[in-house]
Scaffold this motif. Structure first.
Motif, mmCIF file in Angstrom:
data_model
loop_
_atom_site.group_PDB
_atom_site.id
_atom_site.type_symbol
_atom_site.label_atom_id
_atom_site.label_comp_id
_atom_site.label_asym_id
_atom_site.label_seq_id
_atom_site.Cartn_x
_atom_site.Cartn_y
_atom_site.Cartn_z
ATOM 1 N N GLU A 82 11.090 -43.337 22.807
ATOM 2 C CA GLU A 82 11.795 -44.438 23.481
ATOM 3 C C GLU A 82 12.703 -45.207 22.525
ATOM 4 O OE1 GLU A 82 8.235 -46.328 25.276
ATOM 5 O OE2 GLU A 82 9.097 -45.698 27.195
ATOM 6 N N VAL A 83 13.487 -44.441 21.755
ATOM 7 C CA VAL A 83 14.454 -45.062 20.859
ATOM 8 C C VAL A 83 15.780 -45.243 21.601
ATOM 9 C CG1 VAL A 83 13.299 -44.010 18.886
ATOM 10 C CG2 VAL A 83 15.287 -42.869 19.882
ATOM 11 N N GLU A 84 16.791 -45.745 20.887
ATOM 12 C CA GLU A 84 18.043 -46.110 21.564
ATOM 13 C C GLU A 84 18.940 -44.933 21.893
ATOM 14 O OE1 GLU A 84 16.213 -49.630 20.527
ATOM 15 O OE2 GLU A 84 16.721 -48.059 19.077
ATOM 16 N N GLY A 85 18.734 -43.774 21.238
ATOM 17 C CA GLY A 85 19.615 -42.668 21.553
ATOM 18 C C GLY A 85 19.417 -41.470 20.660
ATOM 19 N N ALA A 86 20.450 -40.619 20.609
ATOM 20 C CA ALA A 86 20.374 -39.363 19.867
ATOM 21 C C ALA A 86 21.731 -39.023 19.279
ATOM 22 C CB ALA A 86 19.902 -38.235 20.778
ATOM 23 N N HIS A 87 21.674 -38.253 18.198
ATOM 24 C CA HIS A 87 22.889 -37.719 17.578
ATOM 25 C C HIS A 87 22.825 -36.199 17.666
ATOM 26 C CE1 HIS A 87 26.314 -37.689 14.748
ATOM 27 N NE2 HIS A 87 25.812 -36.504 14.465
ATOM 28 N N ILE A 88 23.885 -35.589 18.165
ATOM 29 C CA ILE A 88 23.870 -34.144 18.381
ATOM 30 C C ILE A 88 25.068 -33.469 17.720
ATOM 31 C CG2 ILE A 88 22.499 -34.224 20.493
ATOM 32 C CD1 ILE A 88 24.965 -34.183 22.132
ATOM 33 N N GLY A 89 24.905 -32.164 17.483
ATOM 34 C CA GLY A 89 25.954 -31.355 16.887
ATOM 35 C C GLY A 89 26.241 -30.145 17.743
ATOM 36 N N ARG A 90 27.038 -29.253 17.201
ATOM 37 C CA ARG A 90 27.532 -28.138 18.010
ATOM 38 C C ARG A 90 26.434 -27.152 18.405
ATOM 39 N NH1 ARG A 90 30.830 -24.803 13.393
ATOM 40 N NH2 ARG A 90 31.998 -26.740 13.307
ATOM 41 N N GLU A 91 25.348 -27.053 17.605
ATOM 42 C CA GLU A 91 24.268 -26.126 17.949
ATOM 43 C C GLU A 91 23.217 -26.783 18.833
ATOM 44 O OE1 GLU A 91 25.011 -26.675 14.628
ATOM 45 O OE2 GLU A 91 26.258 -24.901 14.279
ATOM 46 N N ASP A 92 23.371 -28.065 19.101
ATOM 47 C CA ASP A 92 22.377 -28.803 19.861
ATOM 48 C C ASP A 92 22.736 -28.813 21.351
ATOM 49 O OD1 ASP A 92 21.264 -29.339 17.372
ATOM 50 O OD2 ASP A 92 22.395 -31.205 17.158
ATOM 51 N N MET A 93 21.996 -29.578 22.105
ATOM 52 C CA MET A 93 22.245 -29.700 23.533
ATOM 53 C C MET A 93 23.665 -30.212 23.800
ATOM 54 S SD MET A 93 20.000 -31.950 26.250
ATOM 55 C CE MET A 93 18.495 -31.036 25.893
ATOM 56 N N ARG A 94 24.256 -29.763 24.896
ATOM 57 C CA ARG A 94 25.580 -30.249 25.266
ATOM 58 C C ARG A 94 25.532 -31.750 25.562
ATOM 59 N NH1 ARG A 94 29.394 -26.413 26.194
ATOM 60 N NH2 ARG A 94 28.670 -24.245 26.362
ATOM 61 N N VAL A 95 26.639 -32.400 25.285
ATOM 62 C CA VAL A 95 26.700 -33.848 25.444
ATOM 63 C C VAL A 95 26.343 -34.274 26.862
ATOM 64 C CG1 VAL A 95 28.257 -35.832 25.497
ATOM 65 C CG2 VAL A 95 28.358 -34.225 23.588
ATOM 66 N N ASN A 96 26.921 -33.621 27.847
ATOM 67 C CA ASN A 96 26.685 -34.048 29.226
ATOM 68 C C ASN A 96 25.234 -33.839 29.651
ATOM 69 O OD1 ASN A 96 29.340 -34.835 29.398
ATOM 70 N ND2 ASN A 96 30.025 -32.960 30.412
ATOM 71 N N ASP A 97 24.601 -32.794 29.130
ATOM 72 C CA ASP A 97 23.176 -32.578 29.433
ATOM 73 C C ASP A 97 22.325 -33.667 28.770
ATOM 74 O OD1 ASP A 97 23.675 -30.287 30.945
ATOM 75 O OD2 ASP A 97 23.576 -28.982 29.185
ATOM 76 N N ALA A 98 22.670 -34.005 27.524
ATOM 77 C CA ALA A 98 21.948 -35.072 26.834
ATOM 78 C C ALA A 98 22.111 -36.399 27.569
ATOM 79 C CB ALA A 98 22.454 -35.204 25.398
ATOM 80 N N ARG A 99 23.313 -36.664 28.052
ATOM 81 C CA ARG A 99 23.557 -37.906 28.782
ATOM 82 C C ARG A 99 22.750 -37.944 30.077
ATOM 83 N NH1 ARG A 99 24.627 -42.516 27.252
ATOM 84 N NH2 ARG A 99 26.475 -41.904 26.074
ATOM 85 N N SER A 100 22.659 -36.813 30.749
ATOM 86 C CA SER A 100 21.884 -36.761 32.000
ATOM 87 C C SER A 100 20.417 -37.089 31.743
ATOM 88 C CB SER A 100 22.001 -35.380 32.641
ATOM 89 O OG SER A 100 23.329 -35.122 33.049
ATOM 90 N N LEU A 101 19.888 -36.624 30.616
ATOM 91 C CA LEU A 101 18.486 -36.859 30.300
ATOM 92 C C LEU A 101 18.235 -38.273 29.778
ATOM 93 C CD1 LEU A 101 17.630 -33.466 28.590
ATOM 94 C CD2 LEU A 101 16.719 -34.287 30.763
ATOM 95 N N LEU A 102 19.126 -38.751 28.924
ATOM 96 C CA LEU A 102 18.899 -40.030 28.254
ATOM 97 C C LEU A 102 19.348 -41.227 29.087
ATOM 98 C CD1 LEU A 102 19.954 -39.039 24.628
ATOM 99 C CD2 LEU A 102 17.643 -39.531 25.423
ATOM 100 N N GLY A 103 20.276 -41.004 29.993
ATOM 101 C CA GLY A 103 20.738 -42.090 30.841
ATOM 102 C C GLY A 103 21.997 -42.761 30.324
ATOM 103 N N PRO A 104 22.612 -43.592 31.159
ATOM 104 C CA PRO A 104 23.917 -44.184 30.826
ATOM 105 C C PRO A 104 23.883 -45.203 29.701
ATOM 106 C CG PRO A 104 23.050 -45.121 32.862
ATOM 107 C CD PRO A 104 22.146 -43.991 32.503
#
Length: 221
Positions: A82-104
């Motif tokens: 339950e932290v504030e967010g995530a940092h992702i790179g090219r080998e990680d989850m797609r941005v839009n998928d991460a946003r769907s999971l983590l919320g707006p």
């Protein structure tokens, strides 16, 4: 438009670089008190349960500072802790998928290494981009090779022409000496590991870096 993230000084708590014998929460708090504006927890090898426990420890230590914590790569760990967010790179989850999971309301950052990544930064719903690696570093291997300040100057405008208010940081091999040059090249802040967490006085090191960032930003305007 006010950015969601203050990216002037991103202190990266990298377990591989710092070691497991240190109190990660204590180190993160020292960085925050010194002037870090965002903390990232990076851990590429530990079991998931251990990562969640460490993320919670760091997050608890930061309570009351106003400094957010993001987890590198692992969306599941960010959600569980339950932290504030995530940092992702090219080998990680797609941005839009991460946003769907983590919320707006979650903070999502993206590593940008080339023109394709810059386009992802334009198209994805992110809160900051971090361009690099600019220089060689012992903390993380870079198979693509360093891009230097010239590379930063090439990639940042691709993003800024579409997202002029998006914070863009510089990462890899950044120290106190290179910080003013990174800001002069167009960075809104710097992301560091060794320059804070491999120093005898992490809080003092963070304070010196933050002062250099602030002064360089002032001179650029």
């Amino acid at each position: 438009m006010q950015p969601k993230v203050d990216f002037r000084l991103n202190a990266i708590v990298d377990v591989d670089a710092i070691g497991t014998d240190k109190d990660l929460g204590e180190l993160a708090l020292a960085a925050a008190r010194g002037g870090a504006t965002i903390i990232q927890y990076r851990d590429k090898k530990s079991p998931t349960r251990t990562m969640v426990e460490r993320a919670r420890q760091i997050h608890a230590a930061l309570q009351g500072t106003g400094v957010p914590l993001v987890v590198n790569d692992r969306i599941d760990v960010a959600m569980a802790a339950e932290v504030e967010g995530a940092h992702i790179g090219r080998e990680d989850m797609r941005v839009n998928d991460a946003r769907s999971l983590l919320g707006p309301n979650a903070i999502i950052g993206l590593t940008v290494k080339n023109e394709a990544d810059a386009r992802d930064a334009i198209e994805g719903e992110i809160d900051y981009a971090c361009i690099g690696g600019l220089f060689e570093t012992l903390c993380k291997p870079n198979p693509d090779g360093p891009i230097g300040f010239d590379g930063f100057g090439r990639l940042a405008p691709i993003i800024r022409v579409v997202k002029p208010h998006l914070p863009i940081g510089a990462i890899a091999g950044i120290d106190l000496e290179r910080t003013p040059h990174a800001i002069a090249a167009g960075a809104d802040g710097v992301a560091v590991i060794s320059a804070i967490f491999r120093q005898a006085d992490p809080r003092g090191a963070a304070a010196a870096l933050r002062a250099a960032v602030d002064q360089s930003l002032k001179e650029r305007t």
